[in-house]
Motif scaffolding. Structure first.
Motif, PDB file in Angstrom:
ATOM      1  N   ARG A   2       0.843  -1.188   0.000  1.00  0.00           N
ATOM      2  CA  ARG A   2       0.000   0.000   0.000  1.00  0.00           C
ATOM      3  C   ARG A   2       0.880   1.241   0.000  1.00  0.00           C
ATOM      4  N   TYR A   3       0.241   2.347  -0.363  1.00  0.00           N
ATOM      5  CA  TYR A   3       0.940   3.628  -0.469  1.00  0.00           C
ATOM      6  C   TYR A   3       0.216   4.638   0.405  1.00  0.00           C
ATOM      7  N   TRP A   4       0.983   5.553   0.981  1.00  0.00           N
ATOM      8  CA  TRP A   4       0.461   6.472   1.986  1.00  0.00           C
ATOM      9  C   TRP A   4       1.012   7.870   1.761  1.00  0.00           C
ATOM     10  N   ILE A   5       0.373   8.817   2.412  1.00  0.00           N
ATOM     11  CA  ILE A   5       0.876  10.185   2.487  1.00  0.00           C
ATOM     12  C   ILE A   5       0.995  10.538   3.963  1.00  0.00           C
ATOM     13  N   PHE A   6       2.155  11.051   4.339  1.00  0.00           N
ATOM     14  CA  PHE A   6       2.423  11.512   5.696  1.00  0.00           C
ATOM     15  C   PHE A   6       2.617  13.023   5.626  1.00  0.00           C
ATOM     16  N   LYS A   7       1.651  13.767   6.190  1.00  0.00           N
ATOM     17  CA  LYS A   7       1.701  15.224   6.141  1.00  0.00           C
ATOM     18  C   LYS A   7       2.253  15.772   7.449  1.00  0.00           C
ATOM     19  N   MET A  44      -1.299  -0.254   7.837  1.00  0.00           N
ATOM     20  CA  MET A  44       0.082  -0.099   7.362  1.00  0.00           C
ATOM     21  C   MET A  44       0.883  -1.352   7.663  1.00  0.00           C
ATOM     22  N   ARG A  45       1.698  -1.751   6.678  1.00  0.00           N
ATOM     23  CA  ARG A  45       2.515  -2.959   6.797  1.00  0.00           C
ATOM     24  C   ARG A  45       3.974  -2.648   6.487  1.00  0.00           C
ATOM     25  N   LEU A  46       4.857  -3.477   7.015  1.00  0.00           N
ATOM     26  CA  LEU A  46       6.279  -3.349   6.712  1.00  0.00           C
ATOM     27  C   LEU A  46       6.481  -3.286   5.210  1.00  0.00           C
ATOM     28  N   GLY A  47       7.297  -2.349   4.780  1.00  0.00           N
ATOM     29  CA  GLY A  47       7.607  -2.221   3.363  1.00  0.00           C
ATOM     30  C   GLY A  47       6.676  -1.325   2.588  1.00  0.00           C
ATOM     31  N   ASP A  48       5.511  -0.966   3.166  1.00  0.00           N
ATOM     32  CA  ASP A  48       4.652   0.008   2.492  1.00  0.00           C
ATOM     33  C   ASP A  48       5.442   1.299   2.317  1.00  0.00           C
ATOM     34  N   VAL A  65       9.239   7.733   2.027  1.00  0.00           N
ATOM     35  CA  VAL A  65       9.551   6.978   3.242  1.00  0.00           C
ATOM     36  C   VAL A  65       9.039   5.547   3.108  1.00  0.00           C
ATOM     37  N   GLU A  66       9.601   4.685   3.935  1.00  0.00           N
ATOM     38  CA  GLU A  66       9.190   3.287   3.989  1.00  0.00           C
ATOM     39  C   GLU A  66       8.772   2.960   5.408  1.00  0.00           C
ATOM     40  N   ILE A  67       7.693   2.191   5.568  1.00  0.00           N
ATOM     41  CA  ILE A  67       7.269   1.732   6.888  1.00  0.00           C
ATOM     42  C   ILE A  67       8.256   0.652   7.332  1.00  0.00           C
ATOM     43  N   VAL A  68       8.921   0.880   8.473  1.00  0.00           N
ATOM     44  CA  VAL A  68       9.883  -0.092   8.978  1.00  0.00           C
ATOM     45  C   VAL A  68       9.446  -0.723  10.299  1.00  0.00           C
ATOM     46  N   LYS A  69       8.350  -0.227  10.874  1.00  0.00           N
ATOM     47  CA  LYS A  69       7.748  -0.858  12.056  1.00  0.00           C
ATOM     48  C   LYS A  69       6.252  -0.600  12.001  1.00  0.00           C
ATOM     49  N   ASN A  93      -5.306   0.717  27.562  1.00  0.00           N
ATOM     50  CA  ASN A  93      -6.110   1.269  26.462  1.00  0.00           C
ATOM     51  C   ASN A  93      -5.336   2.454  25.885  1.00  0.00           C
ATOM     52  N   PRO A  94      -4.348   2.169  25.034  1.00  0.00           N
ATOM     53  CA  PRO A  94      -3.456   3.237  24.579  1.00  0.00           C
ATOM     54  C   PRO A  94      -4.112   4.295  23.689  1.00  0.00           C
ATOM     55  N   ARG A  95      -5.239   4.028  23.085  1.00  0.00           N
ATOM     56  CA  ARG A  95      -6.002   4.930  22.215  1.00  0.00           C
ATOM     57  C   ARG A  95      -5.294   5.328  20.931  1.00  0.00           C
ATOM     58  N   TRP A  96      -4.035   5.727  20.997  1.00  0.00           N
ATOM     59  CA  TRP A  96      -3.321   6.260  19.833  1.00  0.00           C
ATOM     60  C   TRP A  96      -2.164   5.356  19.444  1.00  0.00           C
ATOM     61  N   PHE A  97      -1.916   5.294  18.144  1.00  0.00           N
ATOM     62  CA  PHE A  97      -0.872   4.415  17.614  1.00  0.00           C
ATOM     63  C   PHE A  97       0.054   5.190  16.687  1.00  0.00           C
ATOM     64  N   MET A  98       1.213   4.615  16.437  1.00  0.00           N
ATOM     65  CA  MET A  98       2.191   5.216  15.543  1.00  0.00           C
ATOM     66  C   MET A  98       2.885   4.096  14.764  1.00  0.00           C
ATOM     67  N   VAL A  99       3.601   4.481  13.744  1.00  0.00           N
ATOM     68  CA  VAL A  99       4.454   3.569  12.983  1.00  0.00           C
ATOM     69  C   VAL A  99       5.835   4.208  12.915  1.00  0.00           C
ATOM     70  N   ASP A 100       6.823   3.410  12.560  1.00  0.00           N
ATOM     71  CA  ASP A 100       8.156   3.964  12.314  1.00  0.00           C
ATOM     72  C   ASP A 100       8.366   4.038  10.812  1.00  0.00           C
ATOM     73  N   VAL A 101       8.949   5.154  10.380  1.00  0.00           N
ATOM     74  CA  VAL A 101       9.258   5.347   8.961  1.00  0.00           C
ATOM     75  C   VAL A 101      10.750   5.618   8.798  1.00  0.00           C
ATOM     76  N   ARG A 102      11.264   5.194   7.649  1.00  0.00           N
ATOM     77  CA  ARG A 102      12.663   5.434   7.288  1.00  0.00           C
ATOM     78  C   ARG A 102      12.696   6.218   5.989  1.00  0.00           C
ATOM     79  N   LEU A 103      13.554   7.195   5.941  1.00  0.00           N
ATOM     80  CA  LEU A 103      13.728   7.962   4.709  1.00  0.00           C
ATOM     81  C   LEU A 103      14.300   7.045   3.639  1.00  0.00           C
TER      82      LEU A 103
END
Length: 157
Positions: A2-7, A44-48, A65-69, A93-103
């Motif tokens: 998949r492809y994403w936009i991070f603003k 979001m998946r690894l490698g997206d 960027v690439e999703i690395v986590k 109940n963490p409510r909010w989530f994040m991913v790691d991205v690599r340039l």
């Protein structure tokens, strides 16, 4: 894939900040919109791949960027000293989530939003719609590939 936009606002976090991060990797934290959270948590998946978009005064696609986590709880929500604290977020109940991205690639020069708007094949792109406010959103593959081609053309000038 998949492809994403991070603003992001470059005054808050820019491509230069990502370049300066160890191994060019950072957590994409602080997102406080449920739909964007769901994309990071569930889709979001690894490698997206994602387009790194500077919003604000001079909007532009600055890089790739690439999703690395994959999605995990956003620790800034439970940090009272962070600008993204949410008192309702707990370890259970963490409510909010994040991913790691690599340039993966900086666009030199960046692709300005004005140029994106002049491309007929991008006319229906969510990013360019009036009122599109999500900081993380999906990008159709055809739009993603069109923007990469624009970046390549600009780089060879």
């Amino acid at each position: 894939m998949r492809y994403w936009i991070f603003k992001t606002e470059p005054g808050c976090f820019s491509l230069a900040d990502l370049k300066a991060a160890p191994n060019h990797v950072t957590a994409w934290d602080g997102v406080r919109n449920y739909q964007a959270r769901n994309f990071m948590r569930d889709d979001m998946r690894l490698g997206d791949l994602g387009l790194f978009y500077h919003s604000g005064k001079n909007p532009e696609v600055a890089g790739l960027v690439e999703i690395v986590k994959e999605g995990y709880p956003d620790c800034s929500a439970q940090d009272a000293l962070s600008g993204h604290f949410d008192p309702a977020a707990t370890p259970g109940n963490p409510r909010w989530f994040m991913v790691d991205v690599r340039l993966a690639r900086a666009f030199t020069p960046p692709v300005p939003r004005a140029l994106l708007r002049r491309q007929p094949d991008l006319s229906d792109m969510e990013l360019l719609r009036q009122g599109s406010r999500l900081s993380v959103l999906p990008c159709e593959e055809r739009h993603f590939r069109s923007i990469l081609a624009l970046a390549d053309r600009l780089a060879t000038r």
